[in-house]
Each structure stands twice: as C-alpha cells, then as structure tokens.
Design an enzyme around this catalytic site. Structure first.
Site, PDB file in Angstrom:
ATOM      1  N   LYS A 179       0.377  -1.017  -0.395  1.00  0.00           N
ATOM      2  CA  LYS A 179       0.208   0.032   0.047  1.00  0.00           C
ATOM      3  C   LYS A 179       0.846   1.569   0.438  1.00  0.00           C
ATOM      4  CE  LYS A 179      -2.182  -0.431   3.899  1.00  0.00           C
ATOM      5  NZ  LYS A 179      -2.550   0.791   4.520  1.00  0.00           N
ATOM      6  N   ARG A 209     -11.113   3.696   8.370  1.00  0.00           N
ATOM      7  CA  ARG A 209     -10.322   2.124   9.046  1.00  0.00           C
ATOM      8  C   ARG A 209     -11.924   1.774   9.514  1.00  0.00           C
ATOM      9  NH1 ARG A 209      -5.910  -0.881   9.995  1.00  0.00           N
ATOM     10  NH2 ARG A 209      -6.412  -2.184  11.927  1.00  0.00           N
ATOM     11  N   ARG A 213      11.714  -9.956   6.941  1.00  0.00           N
ATOM     12  CA  ARG A 213      12.409  -8.733   7.037  1.00  0.00           C
ATOM     13  C   ARG A 213      12.813  -9.192   8.586  1.00  0.00           C
ATOM     14  NH1 ARG A 213       7.523  -3.959   7.108  1.00  0.00           N
ATOM     15  NH2 ARG A 213       7.011  -5.759   8.990  1.00  0.00           N
ATOM     16  N   ARG A 215      12.112  -9.040  13.288  1.00  0.00           N
ATOM     17  CA  ARG A 215      10.286  -8.364  15.097  1.00  0.00           C
ATOM     18  C   ARG A 215       9.792  -9.436  15.126  1.00  0.00           C
ATOM     19  NH1 ARG A 215       7.624  -3.974  12.116  1.00  0.00           N
ATOM     20  NH2 ARG A 215       5.800  -4.619  13.158  1.00  0.00           N
ATOM     21  N   ARG A 252      -2.070 -10.914  12.841  1.00  0.00           N
ATOM     22  CA  ARG A 252      -2.390  -9.461  11.897  1.00  0.00           C
ATOM     23  C   ARG A 252      -2.893  -9.469  10.807  1.00  0.00           C
ATOM     24  NH1 ARG A 252       3.499  -8.308  10.653  1.00  0.00           N
ATOM     25  NH2 ARG A 252       3.078  -6.142  10.508  1.00  0.00           N
TER      26      ARG A 252
END
Ligand SMILES: [Zn+2]
Length: 214
Positions: free
Chosen positions: A16, A91, A126, A158, A169
């Site tokens: 995005k 949202r 990542r 992370r 998530r």
C-alpha cells in the site's frame, strides 16, 4: 481540473505504502496517511492535534471524532486542492460515513489483493540491524553474510513478523475491515487490484483501473 480523490486499502505487506507513493508522484497529489496527519496536527499544535496528543501519550486510540476532525482540516489545505490519496483512513464504517457526510466523494477505493502466503513471505523475511538500523530481506535483499549486517552485527527479526504472528495480524485486519470493504463495494467504488508481482506491474494495473495515463 477535477479532483482525484482516492483511497488505498490493504493489509500490512500488501504494498500500500509503495503504491500510494507512486500515485502521489504520478498524479501530483498528496498521500494522506492517518499517522502523518496525527503527527502533523500535533506539531502544528492545533486544538485537535493537542487533543489527539493526549490520547497518544496515554497509549490510547484516538477517538473517531478527533481523527475525523483532523482529516477534515488536512483535506482543506491547499496541496489537496487537486485531490489526495487516503491511506489508513477511513478505518471503520463509521469513519467512512463521516467522510461521506463531509461531502468527500471518493472516486475509487483501491484494494490491493495479495495472498496470505505471499504476505507471510514478504513480512517474515524482513531482517533488521539493531546496531545501525539497516534493513534486509532474506529473499529479496539478503545480507552478504547470512544473518549478519554489513556493519558486523547480528540481524534480528521483529516478533510480530514471525509467520504465525503475521497470519494472526492478517486475520484481525480482515475481520476489522470487512464492514468497510462491504460499504465501498455496495457503492460500486471498490477496485480490487492484484497486488502480486513487481511494484511496476502493480502500478500499471492500478493506472489501468483508475483510467490514468502517465
Ligand atoms: Zn548494522
């Protein structure tokens, strides 16, 4: 010239931010993200900015009416005269209704579609360096020495980028945004764009869909 009022929708890892940035450059209209807006209102010390700051400092979610007020102020600034790309707002369905109540008619809501496996691949690869802040990706941008930053430190991942955490998530995101997606789909505003492949390919699909040539 008519205003180009767009919104980007998609889970973390869908690309995005990258695509919003490209549209911003191509169309010469600002990307307006919720985080940036809140920080900006806070820096300018507007009444709403100060109110939002209190919630943020307490680690609380900024309530809808404050966020909506800040969005309204932001969209009245002159750089948004020709249009804007909303990112992260609305949202909720209630925020979407408030936006419509402000008289803001979105032309298109661009929803990036990326499979769960692909998002897991993008996010869980990542790696970050805790020492110098450098970022790598196991697959797309691997460090020269496995697990090591160019500065010599050990790279870390992370906690919420672990595959199970990413899947969680994603599930939360999908549940939370379902009413919003339905809202825009019912109004014929939703453009579902395949977000897989190279950023160039995705950008070309978006341009095709919104009928912009550059
Ligand atoms: Zn480093």
């Amino acid at each position: 010239m008519a205003k180009t009022q767009l919104m980007m929708l998609g889970p973390p890892g869908a690309g995005k931010g990258t695509q919003a940035k490209r549209l911003e450059d191509e169309l010469d209209i600002p990307q307006v993200s919720t985080g940036d807006m809140l920080r900006d209102a806070r820096r300018r010390e507007t009444e709403l900015g100060q109110e939002a700051a209190e919630y943020m400092d307490d680690g609380e979610l900024v309530p809808d009416d404050v966020v909506i007020g800040i969005v309204e102020e932001r969209l009245q600034q002159s750089d948004a005269d020709e249009g804007f790309i909303l990112d992260g707002f609305p949202r909720t369905r209630k925020q979407a209704e408030s936006l419509a109540d402000m008289g803001v008619e979105l032309e298109a809501v661009i929803k990036l579609q990326v499979s769960e496996d692909e998002i897991v691949r993008r996010l869980s690869g990542r790696l970050n360096c805790p020492e110098c802040g450098a970022a790598y990706h196991e697959e797309f941008d691997p460090p020269e020495r496995e697990g090591r930053c160019a500065c010599g430190s050990e790279l870390t991942r992370r906690e919420d980028d672990r595959p199970e955490a990413v899947r969680e998530r994603l599930e939360t995101y999908t549940d939370e945004t379902k009413p919003l997606v339905t809202f825009y789909r019912d109004r014929g505003m939703l453009l579902e764009i395949n977000g897989e492949g190279s950023p160039d390919d995705v950008a070309a699909r978006i341009q095709d869909a919104i009928g912009v040539s550059t």
